[in-house]
Design a protein around this motif. Structure first.
Motif, PDB file in Angstrom:
ATOM      1  N   PRO A   1      45.507  53.229  23.148  1.00 14.21           N
ATOM      2  CA  PRO A   1      45.379  54.665  22.869  1.00 14.21           C
ATOM      3  C   PRO A   1      43.948  55.191  23.015  1.00 14.21           C
ATOM      4  O   PRO A   1      43.748  56.324  23.431  1.00 14.21           O
ATOM      5  N   GLU A   2      42.949  54.366  22.708  1.00 17.84           N
ATOM      6  CA  GLU A   2      41.572  54.850  22.775  1.00 17.84           C
ATOM      7  C   GLU A   2      41.118  55.162  24.206  1.00 17.84           C
ATOM      8  O   GLU A   2      40.106  55.811  24.412  1.00 17.84           O
ATOM      9  N   LEU A   3      41.875  54.722  25.211  1.00 11.91           N
ATOM     10  CA  LEU A   3      41.528  55.031  26.599  1.00 11.91           C
ATOM     11  C   LEU A   3      42.126  56.344  27.079  1.00 11.91           C
ATOM     12  O   LEU A   3      41.769  56.841  28.145  1.00 11.91           O
ATOM     13  N   ALA A   4      43.014  56.935  26.296  1.00 11.24           N
ATOM     14  CA  ALA A   4      43.736  58.138  26.721  1.00 11.24           C
ATOM     15  C   ALA A   4      42.822  59.343  26.942  1.00 11.24           C
ATOM     16  O   ALA A   4      43.074  60.152  27.822  1.00 11.24           O
ATOM     17  N   ASP A   5      41.743  59.456  26.183  1.00  9.83           N
ATOM     18  CA  ASP A   5      40.891  60.643  26.260  1.00  9.83           C
ATOM     19  C   ASP A   5      39.671  60.477  27.157  1.00  9.83           C
ATOM     20  O   ASP A   5      38.793  61.338  27.166  1.00  9.83           O
ATOM     21  N   TRP A   6      39.601  59.396  27.911  1.00 12.18           N
ATOM     22  CA  TRP A   6      38.457  59.210  28.800  1.00 12.18           C
ATOM     23  C   TRP A   6      38.519  60.238  29.913  1.00 12.18           C
ATOM     24  O   TRP A   6      39.584  60.534  30.446  1.00 12.18           O
ATOM     25  N   PRO A   7      37.382  60.780  30.304  1.00 11.11           N
ATOM     26  CA  PRO A   7      37.384  61.761  31.397  1.00 11.11           C
ATOM     27  C   PRO A   7      37.855  61.115  32.694  1.00 11.11           C
ATOM     28  O   PRO A   7      37.646  59.931  32.924  1.00 11.11           O
ATOM     29  N   SER A   8      38.478  61.902  33.556  1.00  7.95           N
ATOM     30  CA  SER A   8      39.055  61.364  34.792  1.00  7.95           C
ATOM     31  C   SER A   8      38.000  60.736  35.698  1.00  7.95           C
ATOM     32  O   SER A   8      38.295  59.809  36.427  1.00  7.95           O
ATOM     33  N   GLY A   9      36.781  61.210  35.672  1.00  3.92           N
ATOM     34  CA  GLY A   9      35.738  60.672  36.542  1.00  3.92           C
ATOM     35  C   GLY A   9      34.903  59.574  35.909  1.00  3.92           C
ATOM     36  O   GLY A   9      33.830  59.244  36.409  1.00  3.92           O
ATOM     37  N   PHE A  10      35.397  58.983  34.818  1.00  5.24           N
ATOM     38  CA  PHE A  10      34.621  57.995  34.079  1.00  5.24           C
ATOM     39  C   PHE A  10      34.096  56.875  34.966  1.00  5.24           C
ATOM     40  O   PHE A  10      32.970  56.440  34.833  1.00  5.24           O
ATOM     41  N   TRP A  11      34.912  56.383  35.879  1.00  3.38           N
ATOM     42  CA  TRP A  11      34.539  55.227  36.703  1.00  3.38           C
ATOM     43  C   TRP A  11      33.869  55.629  38.015  1.00  3.38           C
ATOM     44  O   TRP A  11      33.513  54.764  38.814  1.00  3.38           O
ATOM     45  N   ASP A  12      33.661  56.907  38.285  1.00  3.03           N
ATOM     46  CA  ASP A  12      33.122  57.352  39.573  1.00  3.03           C
ATOM     47  C   ASP A  12      31.777  56.715  39.925  1.00  3.03           C
ATOM     48  O   ASP A  12      31.527  56.399  41.082  1.00  3.03           O
ATOM     49  N   ASP A  13      30.910  56.547  38.963  1.00  2.00           N
ATOM     50  CA  ASP A  13      29.582  55.983  39.230  1.00  2.00           C
ATOM     51  C   ASP A  13      29.481  54.512  38.832  1.00  2.00           C
ATOM     52  O   ASP A  13      28.372  53.964  38.742  1.00  2.00           O
ATOM     53  N   ALA A  14      30.627  53.877  38.609  1.00  2.00           N
ATOM     54  CA  ALA A  14      30.625  52.473  38.205  1.00  2.00           C
ATOM     55  C   ALA A  14      30.054  51.599  39.316  1.00  2.00           C
ATOM     56  O   ALA A  14      30.229  51.874  40.502  1.00  2.00           O
ATOM     57  N   VAL A  15      29.347  50.570  38.926  1.00  2.00           N
ATOM     58  CA  VAL A  15      28.755  49.631  39.860  1.00  2.00           C
ATOM     59  C   VAL A  15      29.339  48.254  39.572  1.00  2.00           C
ATOM     60  O   VAL A  15      29.375  47.819  38.419  1.00  2.00           O
ATOM     61  N   VAL A  16      29.774  47.576  40.614  1.00  2.00           N
ATOM     62  CA  VAL A  16      30.302  46.224  40.452  1.00  2.00           C
ATOM     63  C   VAL A  16      29.128  45.284  40.221  1.00  2.00           C
ATOM     64  O   VAL A  16      28.158  45.286  40.983  1.00  2.00           O
ATOM     65  N   VAL A  17      29.206  44.522  39.156  1.00  2.00           N
ATOM     66  CA  VAL A  17      28.160  43.569  38.835  1.00  2.00           C
ATOM     67  C   VAL A  17      28.754  42.171  38.963  1.00  2.00           C
ATOM     68  O   VAL A  17      29.737  41.847  38.289  1.00  2.00           O
ATOM     69  N   GLN A  18      28.182  41.377  39.845  1.00  2.00           N
ATOM     70  CA  GLN A  18      28.663  40.017  40.017  1.00  2.00           C
ATOM     71  C   GLN A  18      28.219  39.177  38.815  1.00  2.00           C
ATOM     72  O   GLN A  18      27.042  39.219  38.433  1.00  2.00           O
ATOM     73  N   PRO A  19      29.140  38.423  38.234  1.00  2.00           N
ATOM     74  CA  PRO A  19      28.763  37.616  37.077  1.00  2.00           C
ATOM     75  C   PRO A  19      27.797  36.496  37.466  1.00  2.00           C
ATOM     76  O   PRO A  19      27.843  35.985  38.578  1.00  2.00           O
ATOM     77  N   VAL A  20      26.912  36.192  36.557  1.00  2.00           N
ATOM     78  CA  VAL A  20      25.966  35.107  36.755  1.00  2.00           C
ATOM     79  C   VAL A  20      26.718  33.809  36.494  1.00  2.00           C
ATOM     80  O   VAL A  20      27.529  33.727  35.571  1.00  2.00           O
ATOM     81  N   GLY A  21      26.442  32.802  37.296  1.00  2.00           N
ATOM     82  CA  GLY A  21      27.100  31.506  37.105  1.00  2.00           C
ATOM     83  C   GLY A  21      26.758  30.898  35.753  1.00  2.00           C
ATOM     84  O   GLY A  21      25.678  31.129  35.206  1.00  2.00           O
ATOM     85  N   LYS A  22      27.688  30.163  35.229  1.00  2.00           N
ATOM     86  CA  LYS A  22      27.489  29.504  33.933  1.00  2.00           C
ATOM     87  C   LYS A  22      27.128  28.039  34.164  1.00  2.00           C
ATOM     88  O   LYS A  22      27.531  27.430  35.151  1.00  2.00           O
ATOM     89  N   LEU A  23      26.395  27.473  33.248  1.00  2.00           N
ATOM     90  CA  LEU A  23      25.990  26.085  33.304  1.00  2.00           C
ATOM     91  C   LEU A  23      26.346  25.438  31.973  1.00  2.00           C
ATOM     92  O   LEU A  23      25.949  25.939  30.921  1.00  2.00           O
ATOM     93  N   ALA A  24      27.104  24.363  32.017  1.00  2.00           N
ATOM     94  CA  ALA A  24      27.467  23.650  30.788  1.00  2.00           C
ATOM     95  C   ALA A  24      26.268  22.825  30.330  1.00  2.00           C
ATOM     96  O   ALA A  24      25.709  22.044  31.101  1.00  2.00           O
ATOM     97  N   ILE A  25      25.848  23.047  29.078  1.00  2.00           N
ATOM     98  CA  ILE A  25      24.711  22.316  28.514  1.00  2.00           C
ATOM     99  C   ILE A  25      25.066  21.841  27.111  1.00  2.00           C
ATOM    100  O   ILE A  25      26.077  22.247  26.546  1.00  2.00           O
ATOM    101  N   SER A  26      24.209  21.033  26.565  1.00  2.00           N
ATOM    102  CA  SER A  26      24.331  20.640  25.167  1.00  2.00           C
ATOM    103  C   SER A  26      23.156  21.270  24.434  1.00  2.00           C
ATOM    104  O   SER A  26      22.009  21.146  24.866  1.00  2.00           O
ATOM    105  N   VAL A  27      23.457  21.981  23.351  1.00  2.00           N
ATOM    106  CA  VAL A  27      22.410  22.659  22.607  1.00  2.00           C
ATOM    107  C   VAL A  27      22.689  22.486  21.112  1.00  2.00           C
ATOM    108  O   VAL A  27      23.841  22.459  20.682  1.00  2.00           O
ATOM    109  N   ARG A  28      21.643  22.363  20.349  1.00  2.00           N
ATOM    110  CA  ARG A  28      21.795  22.215  18.899  1.00  2.00           C
ATOM    111  C   ARG A  28      21.660  23.581  18.242  1.00  2.00           C
ATOM    112  O   ARG A  28      20.680  24.291  18.450  1.00  2.00           O
ATOM    113  N   ILE A  29      22.663  23.924  17.457  1.00  2.00           N
ATOM    114  CA  ILE A  29      22.715  25.215  16.772  1.00  2.00           C
ATOM    115  C   ILE A  29      22.828  24.944  15.270  1.00  2.00           C
ATOM    116  O   ILE A  29      23.573  24.059  14.861  1.00  2.00           O
TER     117      ILE A  29
END
Length: 102
Positions: free
Chosen positions: A34-62
């Motif tokens: 429902p929260e998407l119902a009121d978005w303006p029709s041109g919301f995505w007009d200036d959208a830019v595709v962003v390629q995801p950065v590759g992920k690297l599996a590591i071991s880290v202490r948290i």
């Protein structure tokens, strides 16, 4: 015998593109939150595709409490941890760039 992936399954990042291309705007609106119902029709007009950065599996202490807090936030806690680190990195890069431009 190898099991063939289910074409309608999204597991493993696979999607049935032929089925997806057949989805109508009406079907999309009917199943959208429902929260998407009121978005303006041109919301995505200036959208830019962003390629995801590759992920690297590591071991880290948290610290235990930090990890417990992120896990308590629900699924995809590792992605949220990455987003926090990216935000920290981006802000420091922005500040460093500002210092070199003055």
């Amino acid at each position: 015998m190898t099991k063939r992936p289910n074409k309608t399954s999204t597991s493993g990042g696979r999607v049935d593109l032929r089925r997806l291309r057949r989805v109508t705007e009406r079907e999309i609106r009917a199943t959208s939150p429902p929260e998407l119902a009121d978005w303006p029709s041109g919301f995505w007009d200036d959208a830019v595709v962003v390629q995801p950065v590759g992920k690297l599996a590591i071991s880290v202490r948290i610290d235990e409490d930090v990890l417990a807090w992120f896990r308590a936030q629900g699924p995809r806690y590792q992605s949220r941890m990455n987003a926090v680190l990216r935000s920290f990195m981006t802000e420091h890069q922005r500040k460093a760039k500002g210092k070199t431009n003055t």
